[in-house]
Design an enzyme around this catalytic site. Structure first.
Site, PDB file in Angstrom:
ATOM      1  CG  HIS A   1       4.182  -4.176  -2.752  1.00  0.00           C
ATOM      2  ND1 HIS A   1       3.795  -3.706  -1.520  1.00  0.00           N
ATOM      3  CD2 HIS A   1       4.052  -3.134  -3.609  1.00  0.00           C
ATOM      4  CE1 HIS A   1       3.436  -2.425  -1.635  1.00  0.00           C
ATOM      5  NE2 HIS A   1       3.589  -2.059  -2.885  1.00  0.00           N
TER       6      HIS A   1
ATOM      7  NE  ARG B   1       1.189   1.153   0.717  1.00  0.00           N
ATOM      8  CZ  ARG B   1       1.747   1.389  -0.472  1.00  0.00           C
ATOM      9  NH1 ARG B   1       1.456   0.604  -1.498  1.00  0.00           N
ATOM     10  NH2 ARG B   1       2.593   2.374  -0.624  1.00  0.00           N
TER      11      ARG B   1
END
Ligand code: GLV
Length: 312
Positions: A275, A227
């Site tokens: 991502h 993250r």
């Protein structure tokens, strides 16, 4: 199994795929999509990676939330999430192999200097470059959960010296495992490629700040597949600009999508992917979720139960 499931959080087409994949494995279950028109109420279980407050209001008797994501930070940040609702994380879900490939790709690109050859090609330059032995490329894997362990093992199997760090002690053959007793400084010292693959929690938020980035070997490379919130992005840019770090491969950033005017886009030391290092594989994950549901219904313990005090 005559349970009632509400599938939430994806776009309509993907919701449909989840419902089909779960229905095939849970004959007898009622499976409905949240956001498919009528409000779904009275469900026993929710499946997804985030949910709105209305879902929890309409389904007050949920027995568990089964996530389709490995990370649960978005769900835990939801103020409407009932305090006592058990959350059961997907464990791997097909992501481990993909993320191991992603990290191996980046490490090999660095070790074999493919980035230098890309630059050479732009200048029509033909110059063979020296390659250091792999033993001169210590890799640090921060986070030794199911996915981190897979990444660490893959890099070690490729011949790189791998050191891993986890909150609690771990033993993994072929990996030098460090934990809180040794401290982050010992883990980061000498590391030439740092792979970040730990959950975003109160403990890890902006953990990789100016000081900790300095503890890496000079000219190290950061690969973040976890993250964006684990890294202090201003400190990262400073470390890249000063040459303290050679570069960073960022599959995740603090704000996604990365805003068009963000300096990461055009920084020569930064490689961005949107991502995608590990995409949840619906078939693999639906089988796992169905097995977890059956175990929950039998009153058994299931893997991936989130400890809210730890945040993962
Ligand atoms: C993806 O980022 C996940 O948490 O599964």
């Amino acid at each position: 199994m005559s349970v009632h499931l509400v599938v939430t959080d994806a776009d309509e087409a993907s919701r449909r795929r989840w419902i089909d994949a779960l229905s095939a494995r849970l004959p007898g279950a009622t499976i409905e999509g949240w956001g498919d028109g009528a409000v779904v109420g009275g469900a026993d279980y929710a499946v997804g990676w985030k949910a709105d407050a209305a879902l929890f209001a309409a389904n007050p008797a949920l027995r568990a939330f089964l996530t389709t994501s490995a990370g649960v930070d978005a769900l835990l940040a939801n103020e409407a999430l009932p305090r006592a609702l058990p959350i059961v994380r997907i464990e791997d879900g097909g992501m481990g192999a993909q993320m191991a490939e992603y990290c191996l790709h980046e490490v090999i690109r660095l070790h074999r200097r493919f980035g230098d050859y890309e630059r050479q090609q732009r200048d029509a330059q033909w110059t063979p470059l020296d390659v250091e032995p792999k033993t001169a490329w210590p890799i640090g894997v921060f986070g030794l959960g199911v996915i981190g362990t897979r990444i660490a093992r893959t890099l070690a199997a490729a011949g790189f010296p791998v050191r891993g760090y986890s909150r609690s002690p771990k033993r993994i053959e072929g990996i030098e495992c460090l934990d809180e007793r040794h401290g982050l400084r010992a883990f980061l010292a000498g590391t030439r490629v740092l792979v970040v693959v730990a959950p975003l929690t109160a403990h890890t938020a902006r953990l990789f700040d100016a000081q900790r980035l300095q503890w890496l070997a000079r000219g190290a490379w950061l690969v973040n597949v976890a993250r964006g919130g684990l890294v202090d992005e201003t400190a990262l840019l400073d470390a890249l600009d000063s040459g303290r770090l050679a570069g960073a491969t960022l599959d995740v950033v603090a704000r996604e999508p990365l805003p068009p005017d963000h300096p990461f886009w055009h920084h020569r030391g930064v490689r961005i992917t949107p991502h995608v290092s590990g995409i949840t594989e619906i078939e693999v994950s639906a089988a796992q979720i169905a097995a977890k549901l059956a175990a929950l219904e039998r009153g058994e313990r299931v893997g991936g139960l989130v400890d809210r005090s730890r945040g993962y």
